[in-house]
Design an enzyme around this catalytic site. Structure first.
Site, mmCIF file in Angstrom:
data_model
loop_
_atom_site.group_PDB
_atom_site.id
_atom_site.type_symbol
_atom_site.label_atom_id
_atom_site.label_comp_id
_atom_site.label_asym_id
_atom_site.label_seq_id
_atom_site.Cartn_x
_atom_site.Cartn_y
_atom_site.Cartn_z
ATOM 1 N N ASN A 95 0.827 -1.214 0.000
ATOM 2 C CA ASN A 95 0.000 0.000 0.000
ATOM 3 C C ASN A 95 0.852 1.250 0.000
ATOM 4 O OD1 ASN A 95 -2.409 -1.433 0.383
ATOM 5 N ND2 ASN A 95 -2.327 -1.238 2.621
ATOM 6 N N ASN A 109 5.478 -4.161 4.396
ATOM 7 C CA ASN A 109 6.197 -3.788 5.630
ATOM 8 C C ASN A 109 6.918 -5.003 6.212
ATOM 9 O OD1 ASN A 109 4.995 -1.300 5.343
ATOM 10 N ND2 ASN A 109 3.459 -1.614 6.944
ATOM 11 N N ASP A 111 4.853 6.540 17.253
ATOM 12 C CA ASP A 111 4.000 6.131 16.124
ATOM 13 C C ASP A 111 4.047 4.599 16.052
ATOM 14 O OD1 ASP A 111 2.882 5.507 13.687
ATOM 15 O OD2 ASP A 111 4.042 6.948 12.530
ATOM 16 N N ALA A 158 2.776 -0.073 11.825
ATOM 17 C CA ALA A 158 3.722 -1.096 11.340
ATOM 18 C C ALA A 158 4.533 -1.770 12.446
ATOM 19 C CB ALA A 158 4.658 -0.553 10.259
ATOM 20 N N ALA A 159 4.251 -1.476 13.710
ATOM 21 C CA ALA A 159 4.991 -2.154 14.783
ATOM 22 C C ALA A 159 4.724 -3.667 14.738
ATOM 23 C CB ALA A 159 4.596 -1.592 16.140
ATOM 24 N N GLY A 160 3.464 -4.030 14.513
ATOM 25 C CA GLY A 160 3.127 -5.460 14.412
ATOM 26 C C GLY A 160 3.800 -6.097 13.204
ATOM 27 N N ASP A 161 3.875 -5.348 12.103
ATOM 28 C CA ASP A 161 4.539 -5.878 10.897
ATOM 29 C C ASP A 161 6.018 -6.091 11.171
ATOM 30 O OD1 ASP A 161 2.123 -5.623 9.580
ATOM 31 O OD2 ASP A 161 2.577 -3.582 8.917
ATOM 32 N N GLY A 216 6.064 6.677 10.586
ATOM 33 C CA GLY A 216 5.830 6.039 9.286
ATOM 34 C C GLY A 216 5.967 4.534 9.336
ATOM 35 N N SER A 263 10.230 3.347 9.432
ATOM 36 C CA SER A 263 10.484 3.099 10.861
ATOM 37 C C SER A 263 11.191 1.760 11.116
ATOM 38 C CB SER A 263 9.149 3.104 11.620
ATOM 39 O OG SER A 263 8.411 1.920 11.344
HETATM 40 O O1 RIB Z 1 0.201 -2.449 9.622
HETATM 41 C C1 RIB Z 1 0.356 -1.150 9.122
HETATM 42 C C2 RIB Z 1 -0.108 -1.076 7.712
HETATM 43 O O2 RIB Z 1 -1.494 -1.315 7.677
HETATM 44 C C3 RIB Z 1 0.068 0.275 7.046
HETATM 45 O O3 RIB Z 1 1.326 0.430 6.439
HETATM 46 C C4 RIB Z 1 -1.097 0.329 6.089
HETATM 47 O O4 RIB Z 1 -0.731 0.278 4.755
HETATM 48 C C5 RIB Z 1 -2.003 -0.826 6.475
HETATM 49 O O5 RIB Z 1 -1.918 -1.837 5.574
#
Ligand code: RIB
Length: 306
Positions: free
Chosen positions: A10, A42, A245, A248-251, A286, A290
């Site tokens: 995304n 991510n 922020d 994306a911490a979980g990613d 971000g 990040s």
């Molecule tokens: O997990 C964070 C992500 O969720 C963002 O980067 C956004 O694109 C959504 O998919």
């Protein structure tokens, strides 16, 4: 050793604001940025920045975002041979981040919504070289199931991040998953009761294991994570940091976990790496900007004395 991520890509349209607006309300924000994101992308960048050969399977749109998203992945050394360009627009996420570092996100799938059979065929070509396949739920569920089946057949470890929170998952998916990594909202949604602490996370883990998943890791944000695997239950405390922020911490956690396991780490060591990477990511703004590099992660672990 390598990681494959099958999932979403995304462009994040991020507004920083004092607070998230109420329904029907218009407020003035503090700043605006377009930032590469998407849960799949991510996670791929998170694993690649930690030094693991990583391949992305997914779709971008035939717009300027699509080219920028592809370039961003390649700049982080994510293999993009299996990222195709669709005729529709790239996936976008409209994100508001408030002064308390909470966020709200609206996703419009675009090209991610078209992921299907041709992408499974590209995945199948990559599986023989892989140790771990990372999946999320921002592409069609039928494609997620097909990807998990293909990986299982190839003997590749399947990690599912069940995000965004699903109303339910089909019974046939559970036995295809080796490790599931819900946060507390997602865990609650899957099991049908509220998950808010270590005790309720353990109860949720037991339910998910009964449905056929070997290892359950429930992410509890600042409270850390609880892991249930092979008859053992253990906690992985979070590293204390000042969050600005959490997008994306979980990613980042999932990418760190997958990178660790693909590199041959034990589950405990891979979870420690995942928690440390996620802690660094919340101190920065971000999604992809990040995510830490291997050098940054090593420096952090040396500083905290872990
Ligand atoms: O997990 C964070 C992500 O969720 C963002 O980067 C956004 O694109 C959504 O998919």
């Amino acid at each position: 050793m390598s990681v494959i991520v099958f999932g979403s890509i995304n462009m994040d349209l991020v507004a920083r604001t004092a607070r998230i607006p109420a329904p029907g309300e218009t407020i003035v924000g503090q700043s605006f940025e377009t930032v590469p994101g998407g849960k799949g992308a991510n996670q791929a960048v998170a694993a690649a920045r930690l030094g693991l050969p990583t391949e992305m399977v997914g779709r971008v749109g035939s717009d300027s975002f699509g080219e920028r998203l592809r370039q961003g992945l390649m700049a982080s050394h994510v293999g993009c041979a299996a990222v195709s360009t669709d005729t529709t627009h790239s996936g976008v996420a409209l994100i508001a981040v408030d002064d308390a570092s909470e966020n709200s996100i609206i996703i419009v799938p675009g090209a991610n919504g078209e992921v299907g059979k041709p992408d499974i065929e590209r995945l199948e070509c990559l599986l023989p070289q892989a140790q771990v396949l990372l999946l999320q739920l921002e592409v069609p569920l039928s494609a997620v199931i097909a990807a998990a089946k293909a990986a299982k057949q190839a003997g590749v470890t399947v990690i599912l991040d069940p995000a965004p929170a699903p109303a339910d998952l089909p019974a046939e998916l559970y036995p295809l998953i080796d490790i599931i990594t819900p946060n507390q909202v997602e865990a609650g949604q899957l099991v049908g009761f509220e998950v808010h602490d270590l005790a309720t996370a353990e109860q949720a883990g037991a339910v998910l294991q009964q449905r056929g998943i070997g290892t359950v890791v429930v992410k509890l944000g600042k409270q850390g994570a609880v892991c249930m695997s092979q008859g053992e239950i253990f906690e992985r405390p979070a590293f204390p940091v000042k969050a600005i922020d959490t997008v994306a911490a979980g990613d980042c956690f999932n990418g760190g976990l997958a990178a660790g396991l693909a590199a041959g780490m034990s589950l405990r060591a891979a979870l420690r790496q995942a928690a440390a990477a996620a802690a660094i990511s919340v101190t920065r703004a971000g999604a992809q900007p990040s995510l830490p590099t291997r050098a940054e992660l090593d420096r952090f672990l040396a500083e905290v004395g872990a």
